[in-house]
Design an enzyme around this catalytic site. Structure first.
Site, PDB file in Angstrom:
ATOM      1  N   CYS A 121       0.820  -1.234   0.000  1.00 13.09           N
ATOM      2  CA  CYS A 121       0.000   0.000   0.000  1.00 13.09           C
ATOM      3  C   CYS A 121       0.845   1.272   0.000  1.00 13.09           C
ATOM      4  O   CYS A 121       0.327   2.357  -0.254  1.00 13.09           O
ATOM      5  CB  CYS A 121      -0.953   0.000   1.193  1.00 13.09           C
ATOM      6  SG  CYS A 121      -2.038  -1.438   1.197  1.00 13.09           S
ATOM      7  N   HIS A 254      -3.227   7.151   2.527  1.00 15.21           N
ATOM      8  CA  HIS A 254      -3.667   5.865   1.975  1.00 15.21           C
ATOM      9  C   HIS A 254      -5.078   5.604   2.470  1.00 15.21           C
ATOM     10  O   HIS A 254      -5.393   5.807   3.643  1.00 15.21           O
ATOM     11  CB  HIS A 254      -2.709   4.768   2.425  1.00 15.21           C
ATOM     12  CG  HIS A 254      -3.200   3.389   2.135  1.00 15.21           C
ATOM     13  ND1 HIS A 254      -3.708   3.035   0.908  1.00 15.21           N
ATOM     14  CD2 HIS A 254      -3.286   2.277   2.917  1.00 15.21           C
ATOM     15  CE1 HIS A 254      -4.077   1.770   0.941  1.00 15.21           C
ATOM     16  NE2 HIS A 254      -3.831   1.284   2.152  1.00 15.21           N
ATOM     17  N   ASN A 284     -10.236  -0.156  -0.024  1.00 14.48           N
ATOM     18  CA  ASN A 284      -8.775  -0.064  -0.003  1.00 14.48           C
ATOM     19  C   ASN A 284      -8.235  -0.649  -1.308  1.00 14.48           C
ATOM     20  O   ASN A 284      -8.308  -1.854  -1.529  1.00 14.48           O
ATOM     21  CB  ASN A 284      -8.265  -0.843   1.216  1.00 14.48           C
ATOM     22  CG  ASN A 284      -6.750  -0.820   1.346  1.00 14.48           C
ATOM     23  OD1 ASN A 284      -6.044  -0.398   0.430  1.00 14.48           O
ATOM     24  ND2 ASN A 284      -6.256  -1.288   2.481  1.00 14.48           N
TER      25      ASN A 284
END
Ligand code: UT7
Length: 327
Positions: A121, A254, A284
């Protein structure tokens, strides 16, 4: 004269299939897995995510995001001299040929370097940092930096602790050499001692996967690390540019969990209105989440030329990092 790197174009792509929490709840119930819109929304802030069809790969989505970013930058594709793709879901097992090379082929480009970055990520932050360094070193002038993921490929739809959280998509930026400062500072970190709390543990051996090929996550442990490092790295990158959070126009963290994002913003004394949020609609999307959010806020007119933004990410590895950028 000093050379800087500047973001000159952004682009993104979401696969058309939008799956709401309600859709997912019904789908999982058919397999005896219990979840609810209420649980997903209250624990993560997610209402919906997009899933790619089975024949769509990370490079397919990356190509569309890239075309949009190149067009916004006002460049011809063959002016790009480097492609960096951040992904944990590359087109090929083992990661080669790299997804960046496949993007290059699909865009019918030649004569440029291309490679993938694997930092889960945080991958887009790592890729931006590498592109910035290469532009400042004078070796490359126009770099296409992409985050692209088909995370749905590695989701275990029998594990309700992970499968409700992730989505698919791609985001891209063009970073070009500039006389004006663009990327003001970057900071990267990693700590492999946390590798066990977020991983795809399987290994390729003898032509098969040994162990699980699905994402496994200790959610609460990841949550704790994320909240701690995101605040620290934000302060660190601001200090290295002699700035404070008060100088920021936008924070783009993020997009994993709204509670992590709110907690980070609160610790940094950044008002909620200055935080770009897409986790509610995208879930996500790992390395794609930050460039997707950036492109949304650029295209809807929130982020304007000359504004200062802080992008930051954390993910498996563990890896984390931040970049302070003048748009
Ligand atoms: O991109 C990389 C970074 N990733 C992240 O930042 C994710 C970080 N972690 C998180 O976002 C949160 O930890 C989660 C959203 C994953 C989980 O939230 P939580 O508040 O930490 O919940 P929990 O894992 O402690 O689970 C609480 C309960 C458990 O039940 P019991 O043991 O209390 O009876 C779980 O079994 O919720 C249950 N649960 C669910 N219930 C309904 C777990 N998943 C689900 C689900 N639906 N999908």
């Amino acid at each position: 004269m000093n050379v800087f790197s500047k973001i000159t174009g952004t682009g993104s792509y979401l696969p058309p299939r939008r799956v709401t929490n309600q859709d997912l709840t019904i789908q999982l119930a058919a397999d005896g897995i219990e979840t609810s819109d209420e649980w997903i929304l209250s624990r993560s802030g997610i209402s919906a995510r997009h899933f790619a069809e089975a024949d769509v790969s990370a490079s397919d989505m990356a190509v569309i995001a890239a075309q949009r970013a190149i067009e916004q930058a006002g460049l011809e594709k063959n002016q790009i001299d480097l492609i960096i793709v951040a992904t944990s879901t590359p087109d090929h097992l083992g990661g080669f040929p790299s997804t960046a090379c496949i993007v290059q082929k699909k865009l019918a480009m030649n004569n440029c370097a291309a490679f993938d970055v694997q930092a889960v990520c945080s991958g887009f932050i790592y890729a931006v940092s590498i592109a910035d360094a290469m532009i400042k070193a004078g070796t490359h002038k126009n770099v296409l930096v992409i985050g692209a993921e088909v995370f749905s490929r590695i989701l275990d739809f029998k594990d309700r602790g992970t499968c409700v959280l992730f989505g698919d998509g791609a985001g891209a930026v063009v970073m070009s050499a500039s006389k004006q400062p663009g990327v003001l500072a970057t900071k990267l970190h990693a700590d492999g001692h946390y590798s066990h709390i977020l991983s795809v543990p399987g290994k390729a051996a003898n032509g098969a996967v040994q162990g699980s090929a699905f994402v496994q996550m200790d959610g609460p442990a990841v949550f704790k690390v994320a909240v701690s490092v995101l605040e620290k790295v934000a302060v660190e990158v601001l200090e290295s540019a002699n700035m404070t959070a008060a100088d920021l126009d936008w924070l783009i963290p993020h997009q994993a969990n709204i509670r992590i994002m709110q907690s980070t913003a609160k610790k940094l004394h950044i008002p909620a209105e200055k935080v770009v949020v897409t986790v509610d609609q995208h879930g996500n999307t790992s390395a794609a989440s930050i460039p997707l959010a950036l492109d949304c806020a650029v295209r809807d007119g929130r982020i304007k030329a000359g504004q200062t933004i802080l992008i930051e990410g954390v993910g498996g590895g563990f890896t984390w990092g931040a970049a302070l950028i003048r748009m």
